[in-house]
Design a protein around this motif. Structure first.
Motif, PDB file in Angstrom:
ATOM      1  N   LYS A 263     -23.859  30.648  36.662  1.00 13.03           N
ATOM      2  CA  LYS A 263     -25.052  30.956  37.456  1.00 13.03           C
ATOM      3  C   LYS A 263     -25.258  32.468  37.608  1.00 13.03           C
ATOM      4  CE  LYS A 263     -26.330  26.717  38.698  1.00 13.03           C
ATOM      5  NZ  LYS A 263     -27.665  26.159  38.398  1.00 13.03           N
ATOM      6  N   VAL A 264     -24.324  33.251  37.097  1.00 20.26           N
ATOM      7  CA  VAL A 264     -24.434  34.702  37.169  1.00 20.26           C
ATOM      8  C   VAL A 264     -25.226  35.183  35.957  1.00 20.26           C
ATOM      9  CG1 VAL A 264     -23.156  36.880  37.152  1.00 20.26           C
ATOM     10  CG2 VAL A 264     -22.255  34.916  38.411  1.00 20.26           C
ATOM     11  N   PRO A 265     -26.210  36.076  36.122  1.00 19.37           N
ATOM     12  CA  PRO A 265     -26.985  36.584  34.982  1.00 19.37           C
ATOM     13  C   PRO A 265     -26.079  37.158  33.900  1.00 19.37           C
ATOM     14  CG  PRO A 265     -28.003  37.247  37.053  1.00 19.37           C
ATOM     15  CD  PRO A 265     -26.683  36.623  37.408  1.00 19.37           C
ATOM     16  N   GLN A 266     -26.415  36.859  32.636  1.00 12.09           N
ATOM     17  CA  GLN A 266     -25.589  37.292  31.511  1.00 12.09           C
ATOM     18  C   GLN A 266     -25.459  38.813  31.440  1.00 12.09           C
ATOM     19  OE1 GLN A 266     -23.790  35.455  29.094  1.00 12.09           O
ATOM     20  NE2 GLN A 266     -24.127  33.881  30.677  1.00 12.09           N
ATOM     21  N   GLU A 267     -26.524  39.518  31.815  1.00 12.25           N
ATOM     22  CA  GLU A 267     -26.469  40.977  31.729  1.00 12.25           C
ATOM     23  C   GLU A 267     -25.454  41.565  32.702  1.00 12.25           C
ATOM     24  OE1 GLU A 267     -30.175  39.904  34.212  1.00 12.25           O
ATOM     25  OE2 GLU A 267     -29.118  39.180  32.416  1.00 12.25           O
ATOM     26  N   ILE A 268     -25.124  40.818  33.759  1.00 14.35           N
ATOM     27  CA  ILE A 268     -24.082  41.246  34.688  1.00 14.35           C
ATOM     28  C   ILE A 268     -22.721  40.726  34.230  1.00 14.35           C
ATOM     29  CG2 ILE A 268     -23.200  41.014  37.047  1.00 14.35           C
ATOM     30  CD1 ILE A 268     -26.058  40.976  38.030  1.00 14.35           C
ATOM     31  N   LEU A 269     -22.684  39.451  33.829  1.00 12.47           N
ATOM     32  CA  LEU A 269     -21.427  38.828  33.428  1.00 12.47           C
ATOM     33  C   LEU A 269     -20.791  39.540  32.240  1.00 12.47           C
ATOM     34  CD1 LEU A 269     -19.662  36.364  34.187  1.00 12.47           C
ATOM     35  CD2 LEU A 269     -20.889  35.066  32.452  1.00 12.47           C
ATOM     36  N   ASN A 270     -21.618  40.005  31.315  1.00 12.11           N
ATOM     37  CA  ASN A 270     -21.105  40.620  30.096  1.00 12.11           C
ATOM     38  C   ASN A 270     -21.381  42.117  30.014  1.00 12.11           C
ATOM     39  OD1 ASN A 270     -20.124  38.137  29.011  1.00 12.11           O
ATOM     40  ND2 ASN A 270     -22.214  37.601  28.411  1.00 12.11           N
ATOM     41  N   LYS A 271     -21.630  42.736  31.136  1.00 11.26           N
ATOM     42  CA  LYS A 271     -21.900  44.172  31.127  1.00 11.26           C
ATOM     43  C   LYS A 271     -20.646  44.934  30.693  1.00 11.26           C
ATOM     44  CE  LYS A 271     -23.485  48.010  34.030  1.00 11.26           C
ATOM     45  NZ  LYS A 271     -23.953  48.432  35.374  1.00 11.26           N
ATOM     46  N   PRO A 272     -20.757  45.812  29.685  1.00  9.63           N
ATOM     47  CA  PRO A 272     -19.574  46.522  29.185  1.00  9.63           C
ATOM     48  C   PRO A 272     -19.036  47.588  30.127  1.00  9.63           C
ATOM     49  CG  PRO A 272     -21.554  47.254  28.060  1.00  9.63           C
ATOM     50  CD  PRO A 272     -21.962  46.081  28.892  1.00  9.63           C
ATOM     51  N   GLY A 273     -19.893  48.191  30.936  1.00  9.66           N
ATOM     52  CA  GLY A 273     -19.451  49.247  31.840  1.00  9.66           C
ATOM     53  C   GLY A 273     -19.145  48.721  33.230  1.00  9.66           C
TER      54      GLY A 273
ATOM     55  N   ASP B 107      -9.934  38.615  24.812  1.00 11.19           N
ATOM     56  CA  ASP B 107     -10.975  39.491  24.301  1.00 11.19           C
ATOM     57  C   ASP B 107     -12.315  39.080  24.898  1.00 11.19           C
ATOM     58  OD1 ASP B 107      -9.127  40.743  22.686  1.00 11.19           O
ATOM     59  OD2 ASP B 107      -9.586  39.531  20.914  1.00 11.19           O
ATOM     60  N   ARG B 108     -13.097  40.072  25.281  1.00 13.95           N
ATOM     61  CA  ARG B 108     -14.460  39.837  25.752  1.00 13.95           C
ATOM     62  C   ARG B 108     -15.431  40.472  24.781  1.00 13.95           C
ATOM     63  NH1 ARG B 108     -14.815  38.571  31.123  1.00 13.95           N
ATOM     64  NH2 ARG B 108     -16.934  37.977  30.515  1.00 13.95           N
ATOM     65  N   CYS B 109     -16.703  40.188  24.935  1.00 13.91           N
ATOM     66  CA  CYS B 109     -17.695  40.753  24.020  1.00 13.91           C
ATOM     67  C   CYS B 109     -17.750  42.266  24.129  1.00 13.91           C
ATOM     68  CB  CYS B 109     -19.067  40.142  24.315  1.00 13.91           C
ATOM     69  SG  CYS B 109     -19.676  40.453  25.991  1.00 13.91           S
ATOM     70  N   TYR B 110     -17.238  42.834  25.221  1.00 11.25           N
ATOM     71  CA  TYR B 110     -17.333  44.275  25.435  1.00 11.25           C
ATOM     72  C   TYR B 110     -15.977  44.986  25.444  1.00 11.25           C
ATOM     73  CZ  TYR B 110     -16.499  42.484  30.162  1.00 11.25           C
ATOM     74  OH  TYR B 110     -16.008  41.806  31.255  1.00 11.25           O
ATOM     75  N   ARG B 111     -14.852  44.230  25.312  1.00  8.51           N
ATOM     76  CA  ARG B 111     -13.539  44.887  25.284  1.00  8.51           C
ATOM     77  C   ARG B 111     -12.503  43.939  24.726  1.00  8.51           C
ATOM     78  NH1 ARG B 111     -10.336  42.132  28.392  1.00  8.51           N
ATOM     79  NH2 ARG B 111     -10.930  41.421  30.465  1.00  8.51           N
ATOM     80  N   ASP B 112     -11.399  44.510  24.250  1.00  9.05           N
ATOM     81  CA  ASP B 112     -10.270  43.711  23.783  1.00  9.05           C
ATOM     82  C   ASP B 112      -9.329  43.413  24.945  1.00  9.05           C
ATOM     83  OD1 ASP B 112     -11.233  43.805  21.198  1.00  9.05           O
ATOM     84  OD2 ASP B 112     -10.006  45.546  20.640  1.00  9.05           O
ATOM     85  N   GLY B 113      -8.671  42.275  24.871  1.00  3.21           N
ATOM     86  CA  GLY B 113      -7.678  41.945  25.880  1.00  3.21           C
ATOM     87  C   GLY B 113      -6.442  42.816  25.745  1.00  3.21           C
TER      88      GLY B 113
END
Length: 435
Positions: free
Chosen positions: A224-234, A309-315
């Motif tokens: 339910k969290v907006p994707q732009e927040i959930l996957n924000k790289p910064g 691993d996430r779309c914006y960083r490695d684990g």
């Protein structure tokens, strides 16, 4: 309906002990005893006198009652760590005889009923079924469909049976990760590790399925969290972080639509980001207000989030994640549970590719709680990095000549060794050469 009352005075936390006081009949003979027991050892017939937290923090109807059935005992196990009980000496003696063994429960490896190679096909099938279920739930939430969460129970039950047979098979499966399917795989991995951790802690088998459900459904609110927040790289802004924190409430509301779910599952979904120092969210609960199952899932959740691993960083490597957990024990996480979790997964968790002092390359098969740097490994490459017939050795057992030790962990795929390919090979071999 029950409510948490933050104004209740907490009970002091004490180490589990065998303190007991006898109550005497008119003839002076000991008739009843009181003893503080680990909650996993309580049984029907014992009268509960006191909890390790205020009564208002546990969904029971009465303050002080005799346990009538397994359901009442299960509720206490989900929320508490120890209870003061009263009963006849004959009733309590069996539990008292198990206290010493229970204290040592995390000092030994989990039993393996079946070899890793034999269990791998069943683990793979259970993994796939559970992953498909989570992906279907994600689609239903995105499309606004009704959720059929009860369908998870028989699937989680299959995972439980596999973990009971050989947890390393599921641990190997959990090492195969896709950054593009993080949410679904994260829920699945947390479910698997929660079941294994609950078993490692000595929880009865009947608790493992609910523990797995807690892990599987704990993060559904993030959908339910907006994707732009959930996957924000910064870094998130304060407003964005406030929205992210709402995922625990979103998840609680989603699960509240199913009245048949065990209440502890909703509790864990809402409170797995609470902290021992009272600085967590969403309610800034104090240590004594956080349920046992929420404490367990919070550790597993953090470990998997850090190592994935996430779309914006490695684990980060598992060894680094373990250091973070250890550094934050007693503040963010329950200290005793963190130390138990580290004993379960080891410094190099099962499925980790490593290089040995002999130059050989191997996969971690299983770990020993008391020998974290000396696990059982499967040798796949020789010192010249040539493929060899796989063989398993225990680094903790003396050998003639040079005693192999682990030099360093290696990334999956190093020297052409893929965990996924090794798993598929084991599955294929079992189908071609069944036992």
């Amino acid at each position: 309906m029950w409510f948490r009352r933050k104004t209740s005075k907490p009970l002091p936390r004490k180490p589990i002990a065998r303190s007991q006081a006898g109550l005497f009949d008119p003839d002076g003979h000991s008739a009843i005893q009181r003893v503080r027991l680990p909650v996993d050892l309580i049984t029907p017939g014992m009268r509960v006198i006191k909890l390790d937290r205020p009564w208002t923090e546990v969904p029971v109807l009465f303050q002080g009652f005799t346990i009538q059935d397994s359901t009442q005992a299960r509720i206490l196990r989900q929320y508490c760590e120890w209870v003061l009980v009263e009963g006849e000496e004959k009733l309590l003696s069996s539990a008292l005889d198990k206290v010493s063994l229970h204290k040592k429960r995390t000092a030994s490896p989990m039993p393996e009923i079946r070899p890793l190679a034999e269990e791998m096909p069943r683990a793979s099938e259970a993994w796939s079924k559970t992953q498909n279920f989570v992906e279907q739930v994600i689609r239903d939430i995105e499309q606004g469909n009704d959720l059929n969460l009860q369908a998870a129970r028989p699937i989680i039950r299959e995972c439980v049976e596999s973990i009971k047979a050989n947890a390393s098979a599921m641990f190997w499966m959990s090492r195969i990760k896709s950054r593009d399917a993080y949410t679904a795989e994260h829920c699945l991995r947390v479910a698997i590790f929660t079941v294994a951790f609950a078993r490692f802690l000595g929880m009865p088998d009947e608790d493992l399925e609910i523990a797995g459900m807690c892990g599987l459904l704990h993060d559904l609110g993030k959908l339910k969290v907006p994707q732009e927040i959930l996957n924000k790289p910064g870094a998130l802004s304060s407003d964005e972080f406030a929205i992210m924190q709402e995922h625990t409430t979103f998840g609680y509301e989603l699960l509240s639509a199913d009245p048949n779910l065990d209440p502890i599952i909703r509790d864990v979904t809402r409170h797995h980001h609470e902290r021992m120092d009272g600085r967590g969210y969403p309610e800034q609960l104090e240590e004594w207000q956080i349920s046992r199952f929420a404490r367990v899932v919070s550790i597993v959740d953090a470990f998997d989030a850090m190592t994935s691993d996430r779309c914006y960083r490695d684990g980060i490597p598992a060894s680094d994640a373990i250091r973070v957990l250890y550094r934050n024990r007693g503040q963010q996480f329950d200290a005793e549970l963190v130390e138990a979790f580290i004993r379960m997964v080891g410094i190099y968790p099962p499925g980790t590719l490593v290089e040995l002092t002999t130059g050989e390359v191997a996969l971690i098969v299983s770990v020993h709680p008391g020998k974290k740097l000396k696990p059982r490994v499967e040798i796949l490459l020789d010192a010249e990095k040539n493929a060899v017939t796989p063989r398993t050795i225990d680094l903790a057992k003396p050998v003639l000549g040079e005693q192999p030790e682990i030099v360093q962990p290696l990334p999956d795929g190093a020297y052409g060794i893929s965990l996924h390919e090794r798993i598929q090979q084991l599955i294929t071999d079992r189908r071609v050469y069944p036992s």
